[in-house]
Design a protein around this motif. Structure first.
Motif, mmCIF file in Angstrom:
data_model
loop_
_atom_site.group_PDB
_atom_site.id
_atom_site.type_symbol
_atom_site.label_atom_id
_atom_site.label_comp_id
_atom_site.label_asym_id
_atom_site.label_seq_id
_atom_site.Cartn_x
_atom_site.Cartn_y
_atom_site.Cartn_z
ATOM 1 N N ARG A 117 0.839 -1.203 0.000
ATOM 2 C CA ARG A 117 0.000 0.000 0.000
ATOM 3 C C ARG A 117 0.870 1.247 0.000
ATOM 4 N N PRO A 118 0.321 2.363 -0.467
ATOM 5 C CA PRO A 118 1.067 3.629 -0.382
ATOM 6 C C PRO A 118 1.144 4.101 1.063
ATOM 7 N N LEU A 119 2.326 4.515 1.458
ATOM 8 C CA LEU A 119 2.544 4.944 2.838
ATOM 9 C C LEU A 119 2.594 6.464 2.953
ATOM 10 N N ASN A 120 3.353 7.102 2.070
ATOM 11 C CA ASN A 120 3.487 8.560 2.082
ATOM 12 C C ASN A 120 3.324 9.111 0.673
ATOM 13 N N TYR A 121 2.660 10.264 0.583
ATOM 14 C CA TYR A 121 2.510 10.972 -0.679
ATOM 15 C C TYR A 121 3.327 12.259 -0.615
ATOM 16 N N TYR A 122 4.036 12.546 -1.703
ATOM 17 C CA TYR A 122 4.843 13.764 -1.789
ATOM 18 C C TYR A 122 4.305 14.569 -2.970
ATOM 19 N N SER A 123 3.540 15.595 -2.638
ATOM 20 C CA SER A 123 2.839 16.368 -3.652
ATOM 21 C C SER A 123 3.461 17.740 -3.798
ATOM 22 N N PRO A 124 3.633 18.210 -5.026
ATOM 23 C CA PRO A 124 4.105 19.591 -5.218
ATOM 24 C C PRO A 124 3.051 20.563 -4.702
ATOM 25 N N GLU A 125 3.489 21.781 -4.388
ATOM 26 C CA GLU A 125 2.565 22.768 -3.831
ATOM 27 C C GLU A 125 1.433 23.075 -4.797
ATOM 28 N N ARG A 126 1.718 23.045 -6.093
ATOM 29 C CA ARG A 126 0.676 23.210 -7.111
ATOM 30 C C ARG A 126 0.685 21.977 -8.009
ATOM 31 N N LYS A 127 -0.419 21.257 -8.009
ATOM 32 C CA LYS A 127 -0.491 20.022 -8.781
ATOM 33 C C LYS A 127 -0.438 20.314 -10.279
ATOM 34 N N TYR A 128 0.098 19.356 -11.027
ATOM 35 C CA TYR A 128 0.204 19.511 -12.473
ATOM 36 C C TYR A 128 0.362 18.135 -13.110
ATOM 37 N N ILE A 129 0.158 18.054 -14.401
ATOM 38 C CA ILE A 129 0.403 16.845 -15.178
ATOM 39 C C ILE A 129 1.688 17.055 -15.970
ATOM 40 N N ALA A 130 2.644 16.191 -15.769
ATOM 41 C CA ALA A 130 3.953 16.357 -16.400
ATOM 42 C C ALA A 130 3.903 15.994 -17.879
ATOM 43 N N ASP A 131 4.622 16.742 -18.673
ATOM 44 C CA ASP A 131 4.754 16.445 -20.099
ATOM 45 C C ASP A 131 5.882 15.459 -20.364
ATOM 46 N N PHE A 132 6.891 15.459 -19.471
ATOM 47 C CA PHE A 132 8.058 14.618 -19.660
ATOM 48 C C PHE A 132 8.190 13.647 -18.479
ATOM 49 N N PRO A 133 8.850 12.510 -18.693
ATOM 50 C CA PRO A 133 9.086 11.583 -17.578
ATOM 51 C C PRO A 133 9.890 12.257 -16.472
ATOM 52 N N ILE A 134 9.493 12.052 -15.225
ATOM 53 C CA ILE A 134 10.228 12.605 -14.091
ATOM 54 C C ILE A 134 10.710 11.455 -13.213
ATOM 55 N N ASN A 135 11.811 11.686 -12.530
ATOM 56 C CA ASN A 135 12.332 10.649 -11.638
ATOM 57 C C ASN A 135 12.353 11.156 -10.209
ATOM 58 N N ALA A 136 12.049 10.272 -9.280
ATOM 59 C CA ALA A 136 12.155 10.572 -7.851
ATOM 60 C C ALA A 136 13.363 9.818 -7.311
ATOM 61 N N THR A 137 14.141 10.473 -6.453
ATOM 62 C CA THR A 137 15.328 9.826 -5.912
ATOM 63 C C THR A 137 15.474 10.134 -4.434
ATOM 64 N N PHE A 138 16.035 9.182 -3.700
ATOM 65 C CA PHE A 138 16.385 9.402 -2.300
ATOM 66 C C PHE A 138 17.704 10.165 -2.211
ATOM 67 N N SER A 139 17.879 10.924 -1.119
ATOM 68 C CA SER A 139 19.209 11.408 -0.775
ATOM 69 C C SER A 139 20.032 10.216 -0.283
ATOM 70 N N HIS A 140 21.323 10.408 -0.064
ATOM 71 C CA HIS A 140 22.187 9.264 0.270
ATOM 72 C C HIS A 140 21.824 8.619 1.597
ATOM 73 N N THR A 141 21.229 9.387 2.526
ATOM 74 C CA THR A 141 20.782 8.820 3.797
ATOM 75 C C THR A 141 19.311 8.431 3.765
ATOM 76 N N GLU A 142 18.646 8.746 2.657
ATOM 77 C CA GLU A 142 17.216 8.513 2.457
ATOM 78 C C GLU A 142 16.351 9.352 3.389
ATOM 79 N N ASP A 143 16.918 10.416 3.947
ATOM 80 C CA ASP A 143 16.145 11.348 4.777
ATOM 81 C C ASP A 143 15.308 12.297 3.927
ATOM 82 N N TYR A 144 15.698 12.467 2.653
ATOM 83 C CA TYR A 144 15.019 13.426 1.781
ATOM 84 C C TYR A 144 14.695 12.772 0.445
#
Length: 430
Positions: free
Chosen positions: A337-364
């Motif tokens: 199941r989804p645990l956390n959602y990370y939403s931009p302040e203003r929602k939008y539909i992306a035109d290009f593929p976007i990637n999400a990445t962890f910081s090296h400690t996975e804190d961010y």
């Protein structure tokens, strides 16, 4: 064979980035030893073939050889810029009240940049974090030295250019990169329907040593942690697994395991026991790394929108995904199941593929925002929206690639530039 077994074993003992840096250091030690022993002519001839750097006479090589012979049969850890305890990553089940001690990525500055001749689509770091690679629509790949990029933050001058190699062998845009876990090979996938393998430790070699001919555009590749296998996701819906020594291809025996659309992203757990894939069909699939069977499916993971990236957390408890709905989502694998959602302040539909990445400690968590050329940043645990990174790119940020074990990252953009970011005291280069 792409990797002869004896050669592979030797590379695994040395590590990836050590092959390049150790060779250069070895030659310089040889020059110093020759000077020390009075062979000035031979030393000068060898020095002419190396980047200019003043060298005194020294018997350090003889000393190292003696120490090596004394300790033959043991290995010493290669010293580098990044030494420290092994990182554990995020675990939302075992949280403490300890305040984070790592700097937030929005406090980083870019300290080095270089350019391709067309939009830069992707970037990646080697497992040890000492090398990086970028790939472009211009069909080229650049291999970069992380230590040398870091040195730019201290305004060091000299002949040590961060770009170690520029590789040319594709006929169309390069879309995906992955370093071999232990040998000095870089794999690349392209719109030209090929996967190519470059032995980047050989300075004179700019072409691939081997290739896999696919039948469709290659969107994502990932080495198994052992280095013996390579996953490939293409514009076809069938996920392929290749033995890199024989090029034999494996697919799931159950056709129902496969996606219903092009595969956009794939990633292995650190132990290789599972892998995950995403697709334009809006689904995320989790696979058993031994049987090659699909063991879980997240339907309509991003409300039916195309899922553009997936990556496992270090402990394999979570999957981080991003989609064209503009969201990043942290999934709890055990519960499905989804645990956390990370939403931009203003929602939008992306035109290009976007990637999400962890910081090296996975804190961010970092996700590029195509509307303003920023990189959005969230607290992984609280989902709090933090100050975005104003990248200074003049066009869309295509990729954010964070080193898995060191506090540095790279942004790539349609402005043809790549930027290398790290925490710098007393500077602001944005």
């Amino acid at each position: 064979e792409i990797f002869p077994y004896s050669k592979m074993a030797a590379h695994k003992r040395r590590g990836t980035s050590g092959v390049l840096k150790d060779k250069e250091q070895l030659y310089r030690l040889i020059v110093s030893q020759l000077k020390y022993d009075g062979f000035e002519t031979a030393a000068a001839q060898l020095l002419d073939a190396l980047p200019r750097q003043s060298l005194g006479s020294s018997e350090r090589l003889s000393h190292l050889v003696r120490l090596g012979l004394q300790s033959e049969g043991t290995s010493s850890k290669r010293r580098g810029s990044f030494e420290g305890p092994e990182l554990e990553g995020v675990d939302l089940e075992c949280e403490s009240d300890e305040v984070k001690r790592v700097a937030c990525p929005n406090e980083f500055d870019w300290v080095y940049h270089t350019v391709h001749k067309a939009p830069v689509l992707t970037a990646t770091f080697s497992n040890d974090g000492n090398l990086a690679a970028t790939a472009s629509v211009d069909t080229t790949i650049k291999v970069l030295d992380v230590d040398r990029m870091m040195a730019k933050s201290q305004h060091q001058v000299g002949d040590s250019h961060p770009v170690l190699r520029t590789l040319y062998d594709h006929n169309d845009a390069v879309t995906s990169l992955d370093f071999h876990p232990s040998a000095p090979y870089l794999a690349s996938g392209s719109k030209d329907c090929t996967i190519k393998f470059f032995e980047y430790s050989r300075p004179a070699v700019k072409k691939a040593s081997q290739l896999i001919q696919e039948v469709a555009r290659v969107n994502s590749i990932a080495f198994h942690p052992s280095g013996d296998y390579l996953l490939a996701g293409t514009d076809q819906s069938t996920l392929r697994l290749y033995d890199v020594n024989t090029f034999q291809c494996f697919v799931s025996a159950n056709a129902k395991d496969q996606h219903c659309g092009p595969i956009t992203s794939i990633d292995y757990t650190t132990d290789g026991r599972m892998y995950v894939s995403s697709s334009r069909d809006g689904r995320i699939r989790v696979w058993d790394g031994i049987s090659n069977r699909c063991i879980a499916v997240f339907q309509r993971a991003h409300e039916g929108a195309e899922v553009t990236s997936v990556t496992f957390s270090r402990n394999a408890k979570y999957i981080l995904s991003a989609g064209k709905d503009g969201f990043a989502i942290l999934w709890e694998l055990a519960a499905g199941r989804p645990l956390n959602y990370y939403s931009p302040e203003r929602k939008y539909i992306a035109d290009f593929p976007i990637n999400a990445t962890f910081s090296h400690t996975e804190d961010y968590i970092l996700v590029p925002d195509e509307r303003n050329h920023f990189v959005n940043v969230w607290d992984t645990r609280t989902t709090a929206v933090l100050k975005p990174i104003k990248t200074g790119h003049s066009n869309i940020v295509r990729c954010v690639s964070y080193s898995k074990n060191h506090p540095v990252f790279i942004t790539t953009s349609d402005d043809y530039r790549i930027k290398f970011w790290m925490k710098c005291e007393g500077t602001n280069m944005r």
